[in-house]
Design a protein around this motif. Structure first.
Motif, PDB file in Angstrom:
ATOM      1  N   GLY A  60      14.954 -42.014  36.032  1.00 27.30           N
ATOM      2  CA  GLY A  60      15.198 -43.337  35.404  1.00 27.30           C
ATOM      3  C   GLY A  60      14.010 -44.007  34.752  1.00 27.30           C
ATOM      4  O   GLY A  60      13.677 -45.235  34.953  1.00 27.30           O
ATOM      5  N   SER A  61      13.405 -43.266  33.660  1.00 24.20           N
ATOM      6  CA  SER A  61      12.140 -44.063  32.860  1.00 24.20           C
ATOM      7  C   SER A  61      12.563 -43.732  31.475  1.00 24.20           C
ATOM      8  O   SER A  61      12.929 -42.585  31.164  1.00 24.20           O
ATOM      9  N   SER A  62      12.114 -44.922  30.712  1.00 26.82           N
ATOM     10  CA  SER A  62      11.980 -44.679  29.416  1.00 26.82           C
ATOM     11  C   SER A  62      10.435 -44.819  29.015  1.00 26.82           C
ATOM     12  O   SER A  62      10.045 -45.112  27.732  1.00 26.82           O
ATOM     13  N   PHE A  63       9.478 -44.564  29.702  1.00 28.49           N
ATOM     14  CA  PHE A  63       7.994 -44.746  29.396  1.00 28.49           C
ATOM     15  C   PHE A  63       7.686 -44.203  28.271  1.00 28.49           C
ATOM     16  O   PHE A  63       8.042 -42.929  28.018  1.00 28.49           O
ATOM     17  N   PRO A  64       7.409 -45.174  27.248  1.00 30.41           N
ATOM     18  CA  PRO A  64       7.349 -44.490  25.925  1.00 30.41           C
ATOM     19  C   PRO A  64       5.686 -43.998  25.320  1.00 30.41           C
ATOM     20  O   PRO A  64       5.852 -43.230  24.291  1.00 30.41           O
ATOM     21  N   LEU A  82       8.491 -41.517  38.311  1.00 34.64           N
ATOM     22  CA  LEU A  82       9.716 -42.454  38.768  1.00 34.64           C
ATOM     23  C   LEU A  82       9.652 -43.889  38.121  1.00 34.64           C
ATOM     24  O   LEU A  82       9.232 -44.598  38.873  1.00 34.64           O
ATOM     25  N   PRO A  83       9.819 -44.087  36.817  1.00 37.14           N
ATOM     26  CA  PRO A  83       9.473 -45.366  36.366  1.00 37.14           C
ATOM     27  C   PRO A  83      10.756 -46.128  36.604  1.00 37.14           C
ATOM     28  O   PRO A  83      11.790 -45.671  36.843  1.00 37.14           O
ATOM     29  N   ALA A  84      10.486 -47.474  36.169  1.00 38.84           N
ATOM     30  CA  ALA A  84      11.690 -48.356  36.253  1.00 38.84           C
ATOM     31  C   ALA A  84      11.605 -49.379  35.377  1.00 38.84           C
ATOM     32  O   ALA A  84      10.780 -49.914  34.779  1.00 38.84           O
ATOM     33  N   LEU A  85      12.834 -49.530  34.640  1.00 40.15           N
ATOM     34  CA  LEU A  85      13.254 -50.456  33.606  1.00 40.15           C
ATOM     35  C   LEU A  85      13.829 -51.838  34.205  1.00 40.15           C
ATOM     36  O   LEU A  85      14.753 -51.477  35.125  1.00 40.15           O
ATOM     37  N   GLY A 126      22.825 -42.682  28.844  1.00 38.98           N
ATOM     38  CA  GLY A 126      22.679 -41.317  27.962  1.00 38.98           C
ATOM     39  C   GLY A 126      21.606 -41.633  26.549  1.00 38.98           C
ATOM     40  O   GLY A 126      21.109 -40.828  25.958  1.00 38.98           O
ATOM     41  N   ARG A 127      21.536 -43.006  26.444  1.00 42.45           N
ATOM     42  CA  ARG A 127      20.667 -43.361  25.274  1.00 42.45           C
ATOM     43  C   ARG A 127      19.382 -43.129  25.348  1.00 42.45           C
ATOM     44  O   ARG A 127      18.512 -42.883  24.590  1.00 42.45           O
ATOM     45  N   MET A 128      19.090 -42.947  26.722  1.00 41.86           N
ATOM     46  CA  MET A 128      17.594 -42.799  27.122  1.00 41.86           C
ATOM     47  C   MET A 128      17.117 -41.293  27.127  1.00 41.86           C
ATOM     48  O   MET A 128      16.116 -40.660  27.188  1.00 41.86           O
ATOM     49  N   ILE A 129      18.274 -40.459  26.993  1.00 39.95           N
ATOM     50  CA  ILE A 129      18.324 -38.858  27.476  1.00 39.95           C
ATOM     51  C   ILE A 129      17.431 -38.439  26.100  1.00 39.95           C
ATOM     52  O   ILE A 129      17.875 -38.486  24.789  1.00 39.95           O
ATOM     53  N   GLY A 130      16.450 -37.615  26.291  1.00 38.55           N
ATOM     54  CA  GLY A 130      15.587 -36.940  25.648  1.00 38.55           C
ATOM     55  C   GLY A 130      14.902 -37.706  24.574  1.00 38.55           C
ATOM     56  O   GLY A 130      14.331 -37.128  23.448  1.00 38.55           O
ATOM     57  N   MET A 131      14.737 -38.797  24.814  1.00 36.03           N
ATOM     58  CA  MET A 131      14.029 -39.973  23.689  1.00 36.03           C
ATOM     59  C   MET A 131      12.408 -39.705  23.821  1.00 36.03           C
ATOM     60  O   MET A 131      11.981 -39.843  22.827  1.00 36.03           O
ATOM     61  N   ARG A 132      11.743 -39.356  24.656  1.00 35.54           N
ATOM     62  CA  ARG A 132      10.318 -39.426  24.972  1.00 35.54           C
ATOM     63  C   ARG A 132       9.811 -38.010  24.998  1.00 35.54           C
ATOM     64  O   ARG A 132       8.393 -38.011  24.962  1.00 35.54           O
ATOM     65  N   TYR A 133      10.355 -37.094  25.331  1.00 39.09           N
ATOM     66  CA  TYR A 133       9.834 -35.834  25.662  1.00 39.09           C
ATOM     67  C   TYR A 133      10.752 -34.818  25.554  1.00 39.09           C
ATOM     68  O   TYR A 133      12.162 -34.932  25.580  1.00 39.09           O
ATOM     69  N   PRO A 134      10.618 -33.359  25.230  1.00 35.89           N
ATOM     70  CA  PRO A 134      11.212 -32.407  24.850  1.00 35.89           C
ATOM     71  C   PRO A 134      11.949 -31.798  26.184  1.00 35.89           C
ATOM     72  O   PRO A 134      11.427 -30.794  26.725  1.00 35.89           O
ATOM     73  N   TYR A 135      12.846 -32.459  26.818  1.00 33.54           N
ATOM     74  CA  TYR A 135      13.360 -32.120  28.183  1.00 33.54           C
ATOM     75  C   TYR A 135      14.307 -30.703  28.019  1.00 33.54           C
ATOM     76  O   TYR A 135      15.218 -30.882  26.940  1.00 33.54           O
ATOM     77  N   GLU A 136      14.147 -29.719  28.920  1.00 39.32           N
ATOM     78  CA  GLU A 136      14.953 -28.653  28.732  1.00 39.32           C
ATOM     79  C   GLU A 136      16.462 -29.125  29.515  1.00 39.32           C
ATOM     80  O   GLU A 136      17.312 -28.393  29.028  1.00 39.32           O
ATOM     81  N   VAL A 137      16.272 -29.956  30.386  1.00 38.71           N
ATOM     82  CA  VAL A 137      17.596 -30.065  31.002  1.00 38.71           C
ATOM     83  C   VAL A 137      17.768 -31.776  31.136  1.00 38.71           C
ATOM     84  O   VAL A 137      16.676 -32.357  31.609  1.00 38.71           O
ATOM     85  N   ASN A 138      18.920 -32.133  30.679  1.00 43.18           N
ATOM     86  CA  ASN A 138      19.119 -33.809  30.619  1.00 43.18           C
ATOM     87  C   ASN A 138      20.127 -34.236  31.605  1.00 43.18           C
ATOM     88  O   ASN A 138      21.311 -33.659  31.407  1.00 43.18           O
ATOM     89  N   LEU A 139      19.968 -34.969  32.397  1.00 41.13           N
ATOM     90  CA  LEU A 139      21.153 -35.119  33.309  1.00 41.13           C
ATOM     91  C   LEU A 139      21.436 -36.648  33.336  1.00 41.13           C
ATOM     92  O   LEU A 139      20.649 -37.600  33.437  1.00 41.13           O
TER      93      LEU A 139
END
Ligand SMILES: Cc1ncc(C[n+]2csc(CCOP(=O)(O)OP(=O)(O)O)c2C)c(N)n1
Ligand SMILES: [Mg+2]
Length: 427
Positions: free
Chosen positions: A111-115, A5-8, A135-148
């Protein structure tokens, strides 16, 4: 299962903006629920974007028997008093967060873009779900199976009816045990004697005294390590630092900004002597200019006075194997308390660790801003949470030859790391 649960700094606003909008189809939470229900050992990661979704995060973590690690800017999103919250994740983070990510089989990122992916589960190890309002943060850091793409609170609320309570609580119990041991280790490390003051003790003495509504800032330097690891946030506490840029200099300005935003809340800044010399001392003049306008005059600047650009001295030792290069690292000695007193601020110079408790008490009850000029030992290494004893010894022995601080390091540094391996209260 781990929850992250990170926070920017910007995502709180983004989350709020999105909460009035409609969320993507609810079939997504159903799929997400299927993945999360299938987990045997899960985590989640939480960032600032999860702020305001505290109850939902707790419910999801409880249903799934998950633990939660926090990104540094999300330190104030979940209370550190929750037994399943493992604290910060990453290089400045905690060992239980590192273990949570290392061992989990499911990752929910909210809610995190921990890099720093080296601190996330290995690719292929965990099935992963991400919730982010941007949406720009979606799938950026890890191969997520589901992106909401949704705000945290709305998405988690929609998800909860699809989750089954995990009957096997062994994963969660393991996390809780690791968390208890971690806080014991921190206590033991803060008690290691140093010359003159162990910097961890500045933080551990304050932690239980922090008012529930305190706002804490930290500068970029060794203070960021101890802010991340040694302060237990609870209540409505808020905290921040330069999480993305990691620039020196924001500690005092952020604290001043916090006083203007929340003049009735006590604010505490932890700042290195290098950052004070860079801009923090000039900002004390800003404090002198404005403090009488604040409903509660308590603003405490706690200086880690170690006459060294210490965080970088340690980085050079650890990453480049270089001994301390005094020509660039040693700082001129400055009387910060004397300077603060000349501005009419409350000021204390502290050279004896046994005076720390009273110093914090008196600063927290002062009728004006305070500068605590704390003479700290530069030989306290900010050791990453994942370093094993053998790695630690190997890395440090390379550095010892030719380093003017080697004697102090052997005395203080090795003793500190040993606390992780020594028997704890409960064996
Ligand atoms: C503007 C800027 N310059 C340099 C750095 C690199 N840097 C990071 S921490 C640090 C040393 C900080 O020293 P100090 O403020 O005394 O804190 P300490 O680590 O000694 O507690 C430096 C030089 C940075 N992050 N930002
Ligand atoms: Mg310093």
């Amino acid at each position: 299962m781990a929850t992250f649960l990170p926070a920017l700094s910007t995502s709180a606003a983004r989350a709020m903006a999105a909460s009035s909008g409609a969320m993507a189809g609810y079939s997504m939470p159903r799929l997400e629920g299927t993945i999360l229900n299938a987990c045997s050992g899960g985590d989640y990661g939480v960032g600032t974007g999860a702020r305001g979704a505290h109850d939902e995060l707790a419910e999801v973590a409880d249903l799934l028997g998950a633990g939660a690690a926090k990104a540094l800017l999300g330190k104030d999103v979940l209370s550190d008093e929750l037994p399943w919250v493992t604290g910060y994740i990453g290089l400045l983070g905690t060992r239980p967060s590192y273990e949570l990510m290392r061992d989990c089989d499911t990752l929910l990122t909210v809610g995190s873009s921990f890099p720093y992916t080296q601190f996330l589960p290995e690719f292929g190890q965990a099935r992963a779900v991400q919730i982010d309002v941007d949406g720009r943060m979606i799938g950026m850091r890890y191969p997520y199976e589901v992106n909401l793409v949704a705000d945290a609170k709305t998405a988690l609320r929609a998800l909860i009816p699809h989750l089954r309570r995990k009957e096997d609580r062994s994963w969660r119990e393991g996390i809780e045990k690791n968390v208890v041991r971690w806080w014991e280790t921190m206590e033991m490390e803060a008690k290691v004697s140093a010359d003159p003051i162990n910097p961890l003790r500045m933080f551990s003495e304050l932690s239980p005294m922090l008012p529930d509504d305190a706002i804490v800032t930290a500068d970029s330097g060794s203070a960021a390590n101890w802010y991340a690891r040694c302060l237990k946030f609870r209540g409505t506490m808020r905290g921040s630092l330069s999480g993305t840029l990691a620039t020196m200099g924001p500690g005092v300005p952020y604290a001043i900004g916090a006083k203007f935003a929340h003049p009735r809340r006590p604010v505490i800044a932890f700042v290195g002597d290098g950052a004070m010399q860079m801009n923090g001392m000039a900002e004390l003049i800003t404090i002198k200019r404005y403090w009488q306008e604040w409903g509660d005059p308590r603003l405490i600047v706690a200086v880690l006075h170690n006459n060294d650009l210490n965080q970088v001295t340690w980085e050079m030792r650890a990453m480049a194997g270089s001994p301390k290069f005094a020509e660039s690292q040693t700082l001129p000695d400055v009387d910060f308390a004397g300077f603060a007193a000349s501005l009419g601020l409350n000021a204390m110079a502290i050279k004896d660790p046994d005076e720390l408790g009273d110093a914090w008490r008196s600063a927290l009850s002062a009728d004006r801003p305070t500068v605590l000029d704390v003479y700290t030992d530069p030989d306290m290494p900010p050791i990453p949470p994942h370093a094993t004893w053998d790695q630690f010894k190997a890395a440090t022995s390379a550095v010892l030859a030719g380093d003017e601080d080697r004697a102090g390091f052997v005395k203080v540094g090795l003793k500190t790391k040993a606390q992780e391996f020594l028997p704890h209260k409960k064996g």
